[in-house]
Design a protein around this motif. Structure first.
Motif, mmCIF file in Angstrom:
data_model
loop_
_atom_site.group_PDB
_atom_site.id
_atom_site.type_symbol
_atom_site.label_atom_id
_atom_site.label_comp_id
_atom_site.label_asym_id
_atom_site.label_seq_id
_atom_site.Cartn_x
_atom_site.Cartn_y
_atom_site.Cartn_z
ATOM 1 N N LEU A 473 4.164 11.576 2.137
ATOM 2 C CA LEU A 473 2.720 11.440 1.926
ATOM 3 C C LEU A 473 2.356 11.727 0.472
ATOM 4 O O LEU A 473 1.468 11.075 -0.096
ATOM 5 N N LYS A 474 3.043 12.687 -0.127
ATOM 6 C CA LYS A 474 2.814 12.977 -1.551
ATOM 7 C C LYS A 474 3.153 11.760 -2.403
ATOM 8 O O LYS A 474 2.390 11.378 -3.303
ATOM 9 N N GLU A 475 4.297 11.158 -2.116
ATOM 10 C CA GLU A 475 4.705 9.971 -2.874
ATOM 11 C C GLU A 475 3.703 8.830 -2.693
ATOM 12 O O GLU A 475 3.317 8.161 -3.655
ATOM 13 N N PHE A 476 3.250 8.626 -1.457
ATOM 14 C CA PHE A 476 2.255 7.577 -1.189
ATOM 15 C C PHE A 476 0.957 7.863 -1.942
ATOM 16 O O PHE A 476 0.363 6.963 -2.545
ATOM 17 N N ALA A 477 0.505 9.117 -1.878
ATOM 18 C CA ALA A 477 -0.751 9.475 -2.543
ATOM 19 C C ALA A 477 -0.641 9.295 -4.052
ATOM 20 O O ALA A 477 -1.578 8.818 -4.709
ATOM 21 N N ASP A 478 0.497 9.680 -4.613
ATOM 22 C CA ASP A 478 0.706 9.518 -6.055
ATOM 23 C C ASP A 478 0.572 8.057 -6.469
ATOM 24 O O ASP A 478 -0.005 7.731 -7.510
ATOM 25 N N ILE A 479 1.105 7.155 -5.649
ATOM 26 C CA ILE A 479 1.041 5.718 -5.946
ATOM 27 C C ILE A 479 -0.377 5.189 -5.788
ATOM 28 O O ILE A 479 -0.909 4.505 -6.675
ATOM 29 N N LEU A 480 -1.008 5.505 -4.671
ATOM 30 C CA LEU A 480 -2.315 4.919 -4.356
ATOM 31 C C LEU A 480 -3.438 5.471 -5.232
ATOM 32 O O LEU A 480 -4.398 4.760 -5.535
ATOM 33 N N GLU A 481 -3.323 6.743 -5.616
ATOM 34 C CA GLU A 481 -4.368 7.321 -6.467
ATOM 35 C C GLU A 481 -4.416 6.675 -7.852
ATOM 36 O O GLU A 481 -5.465 6.630 -8.494
ATOM 37 N N LYS A 482 -3.282 6.143 -8.287
ATOM 38 C CA LYS A 482 -3.214 5.512 -9.611
ATOM 39 C C LYS A 482 -3.459 4.002 -9.561
ATOM 40 O O LYS A 482 -3.544 3.352 -10.602
ATOM 41 N N ALA A 483 -3.517 3.462 -8.351
ATOM 42 C CA ALA A 483 -3.592 2.000 -8.209
ATOM 43 C C ALA A 483 -4.967 1.469 -8.637
ATOM 44 O O ALA A 483 -6.002 2.025 -8.238
ATOM 45 N N PRO A 484 -5.004 0.396 -9.432
ATOM 46 C CA PRO A 484 -6.294 -0.200 -9.818
ATOM 47 C C PRO A 484 -7.006 -0.863 -8.645
ATOM 48 O O PRO A 484 -8.234 -0.908 -8.595
ATOM 49 N N ASP A 485 -6.241 -1.376 -7.676
ATOM 50 C CA ASP A 485 -6.824 -2.006 -6.485
ATOM 51 C C ASP A 485 -6.183 -1.377 -5.247
ATOM 52 O O ASP A 485 -5.016 -1.628 -4.955
ATOM 53 N N PHE A 486 -6.963 -0.584 -4.548
ATOM 54 C CA PHE A 486 -6.432 0.181 -3.417
ATOM 55 C C PHE A 486 -5.868 -0.719 -2.328
ATOM 56 O O PHE A 486 -4.757 -0.512 -1.842
ATOM 57 N N SER A 487 -6.602 -1.752 -1.928
ATOM 58 C CA SER A 487 -6.171 -2.601 -0.809
ATOM 59 C C SER A 487 -4.853 -3.296 -1.109
ATOM 60 O O SER A 487 -3.945 -3.336 -0.263
ATOM 61 N N SER A 488 -4.734 -3.852 -2.305
ATOM 62 C CA SER A 488 -3.498 -4.550 -2.673
ATOM 63 C C SER A 488 -2.326 -3.571 -2.731
ATOM 64 O O SER A 488 -1.220 -3.862 -2.251
ATOM 65 N N ALA A 489 -2.575 -2.402 -3.327
ATOM 66 C CA ALA A 489 -1.515 -1.404 -3.433
ATOM 67 C C ALA A 489 -1.098 -0.898 -2.056
ATOM 68 O O ALA A 489 0.091 -0.666 -1.799
ATOM 69 N N LEU A 490 -2.066 -0.727 -1.168
ATOM 70 C CA LEU A 490 -1.785 -0.267 0.187
ATOM 71 C C LEU A 490 -0.915 -1.269 0.928
ATOM 72 O O LEU A 490 0.075 -0.900 1.566
ATOM 73 N N HIS A 491 -1.283 -2.538 0.832
ATOM 74 C CA HIS A 491 -0.498 -3.586 1.495
ATOM 75 C C HIS A 491 0.930 -3.610 0.966
ATOM 76 O O HIS A 491 1.889 -3.657 1.738
ATOM 77 N N ALA A 492 1.060 -3.547 -0.356
ATOM 78 C CA ALA A 492 2.390 -3.592 -0.970
ATOM 79 C C ALA A 492 3.215 -2.374 -0.573
ATOM 80 O O ALA A 492 4.429 -2.472 -0.335
ATOM 81 N N LEU A 493 2.559 -1.230 -0.493
ATOM 82 C CA LEU A 493 3.255 0.012 -0.143
ATOM 83 C C LEU A 493 3.774 -0.028 1.286
ATOM 84 O O LEU A 493 4.937 0.299 1.555
ATOM 85 N N ILE A 494 2.928 -0.441 2.222
ATOM 86 C CA ILE A 494 3.347 -0.516 3.629
ATOM 87 C C ILE A 494 4.432 -1.558 3.799
ATOM 88 O O ILE A 494 5.466 -1.317 4.452
ATOM 89 N N GLN A 495 4.223 -2.714 3.207
ATOM 90 C CA GLN A 495 5.201 -3.796 3.325
ATOM 91 C C GLN A 495 6.545 -3.389 2.718
ATOM 92 O O GLN A 495 7.608 -3.605 3.313
ATOM 93 N N GLY A 496 6.499 -2.786 1.540
ATOM 94 C CA GLY A 496 7.729 -2.365 0.877
ATOM 95 C C GLY A 496 8.458 -1.278 1.645
ATOM 96 O O GLY A 496 9.695 -1.276 1.730
ATOM 97 N N THR A 497 7.704 -0.343 2.218
ATOM 98 C CA THR A 497 8.317 0.744 2.992
ATOM 99 C C THR A 497 9.047 0.196 4.213
ATOM 100 O O THR A 497 10.165 0.625 4.531
ATOM 101 N N ILE A 498 8.421 -0.766 4.887
ATOM 102 C CA ILE A 498 9.057 -1.373 6.065
ATOM 103 C C ILE A 498 10.362 -2.068 5.670
ATOM 104 O O ILE A 498 11.392 -1.919 6.335
ATOM 105 N N LYS A 499 10.323 -2.822 4.582
ATOM 106 C CA LYS A 499 11.526 -3.537 4.130
ATOM 107 C C LYS A 499 12.664 -2.587 3.795
ATOM 108 O O LYS A 499 13.822 -2.814 4.151
ATOM 109 N N GLU A 500 12.325 -1.509 3.097
ATOM 110 C CA GLU A 500 13.349 -0.605 2.592
ATOM 111 C C GLU A 500 13.918 0.327 3.653
ATOM 112 O O GLU A 500 15.046 0.823 3.505
ATOM 113 N N HIS A 501 13.167 0.565 4.719
ATOM 114 C CA HIS A 501 13.591 1.596 5.676
ATOM 115 C C HIS A 501 13.698 1.094 7.120
ATOM 116 O O HIS A 501 13.795 1.909 8.038
ATOM 117 N N LYS A 502 13.729 -0.215 7.295
ATOM 118 C CA LYS A 502 13.803 -0.759 8.657
ATOM 119 C C LYS A 502 15.143 -0.469 9.327
ATOM 120 O O LYS A 502 15.257 -0.552 10.556
#
Length: 697
Positions: A473-502
């Motif tokens: 959650l800390k890592e996610f928050a660090d990424i999203l708090e700095k993101a210029p566009d929350f929705s796009s960053a959120l989508h990329a984060l969820i999608q990337g996490t699924i790919k990397e840890h499936k």
């Protein structure tokens, strides 16, 4: 009955209702701030609370108080002090001060400490945990406390648990703030631990040294009937057991423990007790009380409760399913799908944090449940395998796959699942089956961690769960708090996490041999034994993880590693000594006498009637051969045990016990169990599995 439950529930607990009734309004408000916000408590308030607590306890028959704590023995500890004192005139008075409430000073060197304290450095402190209510047990006021050394190191299981809860609260609040949940002030992990145990008749228990000394049977041929008929699971509860359960429920309800479900488990003589969810800290305290009362109340009914993970060979062992979830102070379960795309996006992010944590920290999850007893259970019968995997169910797994591939999900609304941009389908609830072979299964609004053993404190696994998920959650928050566009960053984060840890997601049969090979191909760890798993605790990245969230410092990690390794060695040492003792003093003499009786019978029948004596001769031949094997195996076990005792390094000793002592124990058990099947029942020196498992009438 309902009225009776409501009348007795919590009557032995100094809870908020009692506090509000007995404390001045301003004192009660200050205490609430301490309980809910962690505010410090001044001595004036502490004195008022202590006096009210003492008066209440005395009214309920208490004469003593204790700081009730959870050292690294895995059980609870208490030192009783009386309320009794004297005034200036030498008259007896009852007193209890705020200082005595807040802090105690037990001996800190005589508990397991992993080198944190030397024998000559005995000072330690217990500190009141106001988030867990005081209660009365056996006429003693018990005050839940943390336990630390003079140097400030945690010497218990409660302190790091509270730290881990603080860590996940901090990081979860950051995530919720990003979703606009400014009204949430607190996030707590909640747990509902299902407790499995066996009940045996006390008169049979007392005839078996292995049960007395180790909590499990070290010898025992299979009973003619085991669990193959599957008639015990959810079967009618025997009257004697039901009477025990009724008494147990009543005592637990008085202590405010929310026990709700009871039933027969799969194995004969096995049962389960499950509570309603509560905050992890309180759930841990309550589970310790539950184990203690199960054992104490069983004895009142002429029974003995076995909490060992594998008390009987060849049938199911006992676990403690740790149902873990995450909830806000506004009543929202963060692992429950919502009704809107926004809520579901939040749900998916927390879900992904758990998935990522399970994948990246397989080692910590596995070692959090590593004990000598649990090594017998994991992978056998209904227990999950030692390989960590996450079960999501087909539907949720398919939703995540659709997100990963940026394609429509085959539901009522076929929309490309852009998180926070396009419409997300309303997630169906409870559409997943329960996978009993999965070590970590999502079950609708919680994760069921099925790996903990029945005798262990749930603090260990929850410290790890809270910490590793807090880190994601800390890592996610660090990424999203700095993101210029929350929705796009959120989508990329969820999608990337699924790919990397499936790779950690597995919805199949964990018992299937093919899963071991499949898991290996995926790069998943298979840490089969405790010595395999525990060294991961002291890896630099894991020490850094705990330090980052202020759960353990480096010395505390190393101390726990040493304690857990030494505990593994000590348990196996006691078991091996007990086997040698039972073989030398009970089994070998009994069978030798039996073989002598066979020989005498054979000789007399031959002399008197010239009979062939086929039974006596064949049995004598088989018994004698097995007796020789058992004798040699006893000598060999005694030899390797002496070699093990000479190993001073606890790490080398642990691996020696695993590689040499355990095989020697198995080599002794095999001929002894065969001898049991050939020896007359009235000669065999202790009760058999049949009596132990089916002896409760």
């Amino acid at each position: 009955m309902e009225k009776k439950i409501t009348d007795i529930f919590g009557t032995l607990v100094f809870d908020e209702d009692v506090m509000e009734e007995r404390l001045a309004k301003d004192t009660f408000r200050e205490l609430q701030k301490t309980m809910k916000e962690g505010k410090s408590l001044n001595i004036k308030i502490a004195n008022a609370v202590a006096n009210a607590m003492k008066d209440w306890a005395v009214e309920h028959g208490a004469t003593h108080y204790t700081h009730w704590f959870q050292p690294m023995t895995g059980v609870t500890a208490e030192k009783h002090d009386g309320f009794i004192g004297t005034n200036q005139n030498g008259k007896v008075i009852l007193e209890f001060s705020g200082k005595e409430l807040i802090k105690g000073e037990p001996d800190a060197s005589s508990f397991p400490n992993g080198g944190l304290r030397a024998t000559f450095e005995a000072r330690g402190y217990t500190a009141w945990d106001p988030t867990s209510y005081a209660f009365i047990k056996n006429g003693v006021l018990c005050i839940p406390t943390a336990f630390c050394s003079y140097s400030g190191h945690a010497l218990d299981k409660k302190t790091p648990l509270l730290r881990s809860m603080q860590a996940i609260n901090k990081q979860a609040l950051r995530i919720l703030k990003l979703f606009g949940n400014e009204n949430v002030k607190n996030v707590k992990t909640t747990v509902g631990p299902e407790q499995e145990y066996f009940l045996v008749d006390k008169k049979y228990y007392e005839q078996r040294k292995d049960l007395i000394y180790t909590g499990r049977t070290l010898f025992g041929a299979p009973s003619p009937k085991g669990q193959e008929m599957e008639d015990h699971y959810f079967g009618t509860i025997k009257s004697r057991v039901q009477e025990f359960m009724n008494d147990l429920n009543e005592e637990l309800w008085k202590l405010g423990v929310l026990v709700k479900t009871e039933h027969n488990e799969v194995a004969p003589a096995q049962h389960e007790l499950a509570p309603i969810f509560s905050t992890t800290n309180i759930a841990t305290d309550h589970n310790q009380l539950t184990m203690e009362l199960i054992q104490r109340i069983a004895k009142k009914h002429g029974l003995v409760a076995l909490l060992h993970e594998k008390p009987f060979d060849g049938i199911n062992g006992s676990g403690k399913h740790n149902n873990w979830s995450l909830s806000t102070d506004t009543g929202v379960n963060l692992l429950e799908p919502g009704d809107t795309p926004h809520e579901n996006a939040q749900f998916l992010l927390f879900l992904c944090a758990v998935i990522k944590a399970a994948d990246e920290h397989q080692d910590l999850l596995r070692l959090s449940v590593a004990t000598a007893g649990n090594d017998h259970r994991l992978g056998a019968n209904e227990a999950p395998p030692a390989i960590i995997s996450v079960f999501l169910g087909d539907e949720l797994a398919e939703i995540l796959k659709a997100i990963e591939e940026d394609r429509p999900y085959d539901s009522k609304e076929k929309e490309v699942m852009k998180i926070g941009a396009h419409v997300l389908p309303k997630f169906p609830k409870d559409t997943t089956d329960r996978n009993r072979t999965s070590p970590f299964a999502f079950t609708g609004n919680k994760f069921e961690f099925r790996m903990p053993g029945s005798s262990s404190s749930i603090a260990g696994c929850n410290i790890v769960l809270n910490t590793v998920i807090a880190d994601e959650l800390k890592e996610f928050a660090d990424i999203l708090e700095k993101a210029p566009d929350f929705s796009s960053a959120l989508h990329a984060l969820i999608q990337g996490t699924i790919k990397e840890h499936k790779r950690i997601i597995f919805n199949g049969n964990g018992y299937d041999d093919s899963w071991v090979e499949e898991a290996k191909k995926r790069g998943l760890l298979n840490l089969r034994t405790t010595p395999d798993a525990l060294p991961y605790f002291i890896k630099d990245e894991n020490i850094d993880l705990f330090k980052r969230h202020k759960v353990f410092d480096e010395e505390e990690v190393h101390s726990r590693y040493e304690i857990m390794m030494e505990e593994y060695v000590k348990i196996l040492h006691i078991e091996a000594l007990t086997m040698v003792n039972m073989a030398q003093k009970e089994i070998l003499p009994a069978v030798s006498q039996y073989s002598y009786d066979l020989a005498q019978t054979c000789a007399m029948k031959t002399e008197v009637a010239k009979l062939e004596n086929v039974y006596e001769k064949e049995t004598l031949k088989d018994v004698s051969a097995l007796l020789d094997k058992a004798f040699k195996a006893t000598k060999h076990l005694d030899k390797v045990l002496k070699e093990a005792e000479a190993i001073e390094d606890f790490e080398k000793a642990a691996f020696y016990y695993r590689d040499e002592v355990i095989p020697a124990m198995s080599a002794l058990r095999t001929p002894c169990d065969e001898l049991e099947t050939l020896t007359a029942e009235n000669v065999w020196p202790f009760p058999t599995y049949g009596k132990l498992l089916f002896g409760i009438l």
